[in-house]
Write a protein that holds these residues in place. Structure first.
Motif, short mmCIF file in Angstrom:
data_model
loop_
_atom_site.label_atom_id
_atom_site.label_comp_id
_atom_site.label_asym_id
_atom_site.label_seq_id
_atom_site.Cartn_x
_atom_site.Cartn_y
_atom_site.Cartn_z
N ILE A 246 0.68 -1.37 -0.14
CA ILE A 246 0.11 0.09 0.00
C ILE A 246 0.89 1.27 0.02
O ILE A 246 0.65 2.13 -0.80
N GLN A 249 1.87 2.17 -3.35
CA GLN A 249 0.89 3.11 -4.16
C GLN A 249 0.96 4.62 -3.74
O GLN A 249 0.04 5.39 -4.31
N LEU A 301 -4.44 -4.33 -7.22
CA LEU A 301 -3.51 -3.81 -6.40
C LEU A 301 -2.17 -3.31 -7.23
O LEU A 301 -1.32 -2.67 -6.85
N THR A 309 -6.91 0.55 -6.20
CA THR A 309 -6.39 -0.25 -4.94
C THR A 309 -7.58 -0.51 -3.76
O THR A 309 -7.53 -1.38 -3.27
N LEU A 313 -8.43 -4.06 -2.20
CA LEU A 313 -8.28 -4.18 -1.08
C LEU A 313 -9.62 -4.70 -0.33
O LEU A 313 -9.61 -5.35 0.67
#
Length: 408
Positions: A246, A249, A301, A309, A313
């Motif tokens: 994450i 990103q 992702l 994203t 998730l």
């Protein structure tokens, strides 16, 4: 058996939930701190991936003997030993100052973890009847999820700022919580001896190793073990690396912790409501759908853009809560699996699964060193789609032996 409707079964389930909570706290507590720990100890991503895989490596060796140990010592003493080992692992991490020390600290968890994983379905099968097992298993699986949420959400946003960015002090808080669970379990176990004697051991249980070899003759069991390998490969890779993915990103470490915690929180709803909603005859098909969804989510992702994203998730969160409890319920229905050899069946399941749990974090870390987190996500996509195909093969193998309507 009358104890399967004994009111104290809910106390035992609550105590088991606390043990699994400590389990989840120990598993997830390092994930939001990976980059901080890695920088402080001077580790590459590949080396850190090896640290994250330390406990699955030990777990892989310990899972099958754990089934035999539970049959020999009983659930209560075995789970007490498990909580002590989990707490010891958590405490040792706070003083680790090198790769070897941290690897050893994390590895200790691998001795206690399988006692919980194998003991949980055994306890549910002993204390709950057919009608309540799906609910009890779902409740149990929320324990590690909530422990994980607590670690992911509080590490970088609450505890690190409170302790002057000390990852050691942060991990110490989690370790002390785990240590408190020892007293909770021991109290519940002592009372259980008095209110429901005879529930600690199944004296007719098949010896762990001989029961395991007998189960391996069944093709459906063999396929289920390969499925477990793929499932744990995926789960452990994400357990250790999702906050880092994450962050790659463009999110901050604290936001990444919140988002990773949200994923785990969504899994709680899946664990609570999903197993009961899926008919017995549809559970294997549901496993295929779950892992196809994992594959799609992992692709999302790897794409640029925050909407992809967030969607990825969300899908992972709901699906993740379903995967393990549904797989365990399917395992209880496989040919040759009965309450008598549940310890052996659980030992086989988690032994095979942790082979993937070892390989996943290491390979993800190595590929991330080479091509960033996208390379690791591509690997996970392939694993999830192959695992979905395995579920379809399992369904085909079971077609000649219809699923029972209840656990034997």
């Amino acid at each position: 058996m009358q104890h399967r409707r004994h009111p104290y079964r809910w106390v035992m389930l609550s105590a088991l939930w606390m043990v699994y909570f400590a389990f989840g706290l120990a598993v997830f507590s390092m994930a939001p701190l990976v980059e901080t720990i890695r920088d402080d100890l001077g580790l590459s991503k590949g080396a850190m991936g090896t640290v994250l895989a330390a406990w699955p490596l030990v777990y892989l060796v310990a899972a099958l003997p754990s089934g035999a140990m539970i049959d020999r010592l009983g659930l209560r003493r075995s789970l007490a030993i498990a909580t002590v080992l989990i707490s010891a692992s958590a405490l040792l991490r706070t003083v680790a100052d090198s790769f070897v020390a941290m690897f050893g600290a994390v590895a200790v968890f691998g001795l206690g973890g399988p006692l919980v994983s194998v003991g949980a379905p055994k306890l549910v099968s002993v204390w709950f009847d057919d009608e309540e097992r799906a609910l009890a298993m779902g409740i149990t699986m929320t324990g590690p999820a909530i422990g994980g949420v607590l670690a992911l959400v509080t590490a970088n946003s609450v505890l690190m700022p409170a302790f002057d960015q000390s990852w050691r002090a942060t991990l110490l808080v989690y370790a002390l919580v785990s240590a408190a669970v020892i007293a909770i379990w021991l109290l519940a176990a002592v009372v259980a001896d008095r209110v429901a004697p005879g529930t600690d051991r199944d004296h007719d249980a098949a010896p762990g190793f001989s029961g395991a070899w007998g189960l391996l003759r069944h093709r459906a069991v063999q396929l289920m073990l390969v499925f477990a390998l793929g499932m744990f490969f995926y789960n452990h890779s994400l357990n250790g690396w999702l906050p880092t993915v994450i962050e790659d990103q463009g999110f901050s470490s604290s936001v990444a912790g919140y988002l990773a915690g949200t994923v785990t929180a969504l899994g709680i709803f899946g664990a609570l409501f999903g197993p009961r909603a899926i008919p017995v005859s549809s559970r294997i098909a549901a496993m295929a759908v779950i892992f196809a969804a994992f594959g799609v989510a992992t692709i999302l992702l790897s794409l640029d853009g925050r909407p992809a994203t967030f969607i990825g998730l969300t899908v992972i969160g709901f699906s993740k809560g379903l995967a393990v409890p549904v797989a365990l319920l399917v395992m209880m229905q496989l040919p040759g699996v009965t309450q008598r050899n549940m310890g052996a069946a659980g030992g086989l399941f988690f032994t095979a699964g942790e082979a993937g749990g070892v390989a996943g974090p290491i390979l993800f870390g190595v590929l991330s060193d080479i091509g960033g987190s996208t390379a690791g996500l591509i690997l996970l996509t392939g694993v999830t789609l192959a695992t979905a195909a395995l579920a379809l093969l399992l369904r085909s193998a079971m077609s000649s032996a219809p699923l029972p309507t209840s656990h034997r």
